[in-house]
Scaffold this motif. Structure first.
Motif, mmCIF file in Angstrom:
data_model
loop_
_atom_site.group_PDB
_atom_site.id
_atom_site.type_symbol
_atom_site.label_atom_id
_atom_site.label_comp_id
_atom_site.label_asym_id
_atom_site.label_seq_id
_atom_site.Cartn_x
_atom_site.Cartn_y
_atom_site.Cartn_z
ATOM 1 N N PRO A 69 2.865 -16.399 -1.016
ATOM 2 C CA PRO A 69 4.257 -16.336 -1.446
ATOM 3 C C PRO A 69 4.517 -15.385 -2.609
ATOM 4 O O PRO A 69 5.651 -15.030 -2.858
ATOM 5 C CB PRO A 69 4.568 -17.777 -1.843
ATOM 6 N N THR A 70 3.476 -14.975 -3.322
ATOM 7 C CA THR A 70 3.724 -14.052 -4.442
ATOM 8 C C THR A 70 3.749 -12.598 -4.003
ATOM 9 O O THR A 70 4.172 -11.732 -4.743
ATOM 10 C CB THR A 70 2.658 -14.206 -5.547
ATOM 11 N N ILE A 71 3.279 -12.325 -2.802
ATOM 12 C CA ILE A 71 3.169 -10.934 -2.354
ATOM 13 C C ILE A 71 4.516 -10.232 -2.360
ATOM 14 O O ILE A 71 4.641 -9.100 -2.822
ATOM 15 C CB ILE A 71 2.547 -10.858 -0.941
ATOM 16 N N TYR A 72 5.519 -10.890 -1.893
ATOM 17 C CA TYR A 72 6.837 -10.283 -1.745
ATOM 18 C C TYR A 72 7.312 -9.728 -3.084
ATOM 19 O O TYR A 72 7.712 -8.579 -3.200
ATOM 20 C CB TYR A 72 7.812 -11.339 -1.215
ATOM 21 N N GLU A 73 7.228 -10.567 -4.111
ATOM 22 C CA GLU A 73 7.700 -10.158 -5.434
ATOM 23 C C GLU A 73 6.770 -9.094 -6.031
ATOM 24 O O GLU A 73 7.235 -8.124 -6.644
ATOM 25 C CB GLU A 73 7.786 -11.398 -6.333
ATOM 26 N N ASP A 74 5.462 -9.284 -5.840
ATOM 27 C CA ASP A 74 4.503 -8.301 -6.370
ATOM 28 C C ASP A 74 4.794 -6.917 -5.809
ATOM 29 O O ASP A 74 4.817 -5.926 -6.535
ATOM 30 C CB ASP A 74 3.062 -8.691 -5.977
ATOM 31 N N LEU A 78 6.065 -3.470 -7.730
ATOM 32 C CA LEU A 78 4.963 -2.534 -7.935
ATOM 33 C C LEU A 78 5.487 -1.149 -8.307
ATOM 34 O O LEU A 78 6.415 -0.641 -7.683
ATOM 35 C CB LEU A 78 4.134 -2.443 -6.647
ATOM 36 N N GLN A 79 4.878 -0.558 -9.340
ATOM 37 C CA GLN A 79 5.356 0.746 -9.795
ATOM 38 C C GLN A 79 4.502 1.884 -9.256
ATOM 39 O O GLN A 79 3.325 1.709 -8.925
ATOM 40 C CB GLN A 79 5.363 0.786 -11.328
ATOM 41 N N VAL A 80 5.134 3.036 -9.208
ATOM 42 C CA VAL A 80 4.484 4.256 -8.741
ATOM 43 C C VAL A 80 3.140 4.479 -9.445
ATOM 44 O O VAL A 80 2.152 4.869 -8.822
ATOM 45 C CB VAL A 80 5.444 5.453 -8.979
ATOM 46 N N GLU A 81 3.102 4.188 -10.735
ATOM 47 C CA GLU A 81 1.891 4.402 -11.523
ATOM 48 C C GLU A 81 0.662 3.736 -10.893
ATOM 49 O O GLU A 81 -0.446 4.254 -10.959
ATOM 50 C CB GLU A 81 2.112 3.848 -12.936
ATOM 51 N N LYS A 158 6.601 7.635 -13.166
ATOM 52 C CA LYS A 158 5.575 6.599 -12.975
ATOM 53 C C LYS A 158 6.148 5.189 -13.017
ATOM 54 O O LYS A 158 5.558 4.260 -12.487
ATOM 55 C CB LYS A 158 4.430 6.756 -13.978
ATOM 56 N N ASN A 159 7.320 5.025 -13.621
ATOM 57 C CA ASN A 159 7.927 3.688 -13.689
ATOM 58 C C ASN A 159 8.928 3.398 -12.571
ATOM 59 O O ASN A 159 9.492 2.297 -12.513
ATOM 60 C CB ASN A 159 8.574 3.461 -15.054
ATOM 61 N N ASP A 160 9.144 4.353 -11.693
ATOM 62 C CA ASP A 160 9.935 4.034 -10.498
ATOM 63 C C ASP A 160 9.125 3.053 -9.654
ATOM 64 O O ASP A 160 7.893 3.018 -9.745
ATOM 65 C CB ASP A 160 10.193 5.300 -9.674
ATOM 66 N N THR A 161 9.822 2.283 -8.817
ATOM 67 C CA THR A 161 9.051 1.368 -7.973
ATOM 68 C C THR A 161 8.480 2.122 -6.769
ATOM 69 O O THR A 161 9.033 3.145 -6.333
ATOM 70 C CB THR A 161 9.913 0.199 -7.455
ATOM 71 N N ALA A 162 7.379 1.584 -6.251
ATOM 72 C CA ALA A 162 6.759 2.157 -5.057
ATOM 73 C C ALA A 162 7.752 2.093 -3.895
ATOM 74 O O ALA A 162 7.810 2.986 -3.050
ATOM 75 C CB ALA A 162 5.486 1.400 -4.717
ATOM 76 N N LEU A 163 8.568 1.025 -3.889
ATOM 77 C CA LEU A 163 9.569 0.871 -2.834
ATOM 78 C C LEU A 163 10.594 2.009 -2.893
ATOM 79 O O LEU A 163 10.957 2.585 -1.866
ATOM 80 C CB LEU A 163 10.268 -0.486 -2.981
ATOM 81 N N TYR A 164 11.042 2.346 -4.101
ATOM 82 C CA TYR A 164 11.996 3.453 -4.257
ATOM 83 C C TYR A 164 11.364 4.761 -3.750
ATOM 84 O O TYR A 164 12.003 5.526 -3.017
ATOM 85 C CB TYR A 164 12.403 3.586 -5.733
ATOM 86 N N ALA A 165 10.099 4.975 -4.110
ATOM 87 C CA ALA A 165 9.415 6.201 -3.655
ATOM 88 C C ALA A 165 9.349 6.229 -2.127
ATOM 89 O O ALA A 165 9.639 7.258 -1.501
ATOM 90 C CB ALA A 165 8.012 6.267 -4.258
ATOM 91 N N ALA A 166 9.010 5.086 -1.533
ATOM 92 C CA ALA A 166 8.911 5.016 -0.068
ATOM 93 C C ALA A 166 10.270 5.309 0.571
ATOM 94 O O ALA A 166 10.364 6.026 1.569
ATOM 95 C CB ALA A 166 8.408 3.643 0.354
ATOM 96 N N GLN A 167 11.329 4.762 -0.036
ATOM 97 C CA GLN A 167 12.687 5.014 0.497
ATOM 98 C C GLN A 167 13.016 6.507 0.440
ATOM 99 O O GLN A 167 13.567 7.065 1.382
ATOM 100 C CB GLN A 167 13.725 4.223 -0.306
ATOM 101 N N GLN A 168 12.667 7.165 -0.663
ATOM 102 C CA GLN A 168 12.929 8.598 -0.801
ATOM 103 C C GLN A 168 12.182 9.402 0.278
ATOM 104 O O GLN A 168 12.732 10.317 0.885
ATOM 105 C CB GLN A 168 12.493 9.100 -2.191
ATOM 106 N N LEU A 169 10.932 9.016 0.522
ATOM 107 C CA LEU A 169 10.137 9.715 1.538
ATOM 108 C C LEU A 169 10.774 9.572 2.919
ATOM 109 O O LEU A 169 10.835 10.528 3.700
ATOM 110 C CB LEU A 169 8.704 9.171 1.568
ATOM 111 N N VAL A 170 11.265 8.362 3.190
ATOM 112 C CA VAL A 170 11.863 8.105 4.504
ATOM 113 C C VAL A 170 13.211 8.828 4.633
ATOM 114 O O VAL A 170 13.471 9.528 5.610
ATOM 115 C CB VAL A 170 12.020 6.584 4.738
ATOM 116 N N ILE A 171 14.066 8.668 3.620
ATOM 117 C CA ILE A 171 15.415 9.247 3.678
ATOM 118 C C ILE A 171 15.343 10.772 3.805
ATOM 119 O O ILE A 171 16.062 11.375 4.601
ATOM 120 C CB ILE A 171 16.224 8.867 2.414
ATOM 121 N N HIS A 172 14.459 11.381 3.037
ATOM 122 C CA HIS A 172 14.425 12.843 3.005
ATOM 123 C C HIS A 172 13.396 13.450 3.959
ATOM 124 O O HIS A 172 13.226 14.664 4.009
ATOM 125 C CB HIS A 172 14.191 13.328 1.569
#
Ligand code: ADP
Length: 205
Positions: A69-74, A78-81, A158-172
């Motif tokens: 149950p903690t995976i979702y929040e972790d 999670l940050q890019v760093e 480095k403080n952006d979230t990994a999720l944000y980075a993934a979204q950018q990769l997908v969108i662009h």
């Protein structure tokens, strides 16, 4: 990443309840050849984490949630760093030929072009394929002629979230993002690294 690891006994309890719900504490204990008292703590952990539902006088039900149950929040935080890798840097004078050799030698999908340590371009696999087809002057045409240039390069910090980075990769529809710390390029987030993260996250599940 903080993870509650389920014990083999807890996993066995989940499996039994999945098959036999509603299952009483006595039935679960008997199936594992243990006493009620022995599995009491396990049952309370499994109900507290929401993996099992306990209904008084009926028994335990499986909630469908046996993910940690903690995976979702972790993962969400999670940050890019934590996942950035080391980019391969080249200069703008590098020939298309040498850039292709570097791509193979370094086993990477993109090259970051720097000038006096400042990021000025990115060269991808397809940039190089296109460049190689057009490169009549074998071994001499520099990658400066084919690279995507600043200010058209999308980056993250480095403080952006990994999720944000993934979204950018997908969108662009790109394969990687340079990680910037002010003017400095300190890393790279790639689709490959994000796929690895996905696999690592679920390997113990
Ligand atoms: P490929 O070209 O091998 O499919 P990409 O999808 O990463 O690899 O690249 C597509 C195009 O976008 C290329 O022209 C590349 O130079 C450019 N590009 C790659 N990464 C970025 C980025 N972070 N920001 C802007 N453009 C990029």
């Amino acid at each position: 990443m903080s993870q509650i690891k389920l014990s083999a006994r807890q996993l066995a309890i989940i499996e039994f309840v999945k098959e036999h719900e509603p299952a009483t504490g006595d039935q679960i204990a008997r199936s594992l050849e243990l006493t009620r008292a022995t599995i009491r703590a396990d049952l309370s952990i499994l109900t507290m984490t929401g993996i099992l539902d306990a209904r008084p006088k009926v028994g335990y039900f499986y909630s469908g949630l046996d993910l940690n149950p903690t995976i979702y929040e972790d993962i969400r935080q999670l940050q890019v760093e934590a996942i950035m890798t080391t980019p391969v840097f080249v200069t703008k004078e590098t020939s298309i030929h040498d850039a292709i050799v570097t791509l193979f030698l370094e086993d990477t999908g993109s090259l970051y072009v720097v000038e006096s340590s400042v990021l000025i371009g990115i060269v991808s696999r397809k940039d190089l394929l296109k460049g190689a087809l057009a490169d009549t002057d074998k071994k001499a045409t520099p990658i400066a002629t084919i690279m995507t240039r600043m200010p058209n390069i999308l980056t993250v910090t480095k403080n952006d979230t990994a999720l944000y980075a993934a979204q950018q990769l997908v969108i662009h529809q790109i394969d990687s993002l340079p990680v910037m710390d002010a003017e400095k390029t300190i890393g790279k987030v790639s689709k490959t690294r994000l796929a690895q993260l996905f696999v690592d996250t679920f390997k113990n599940e």
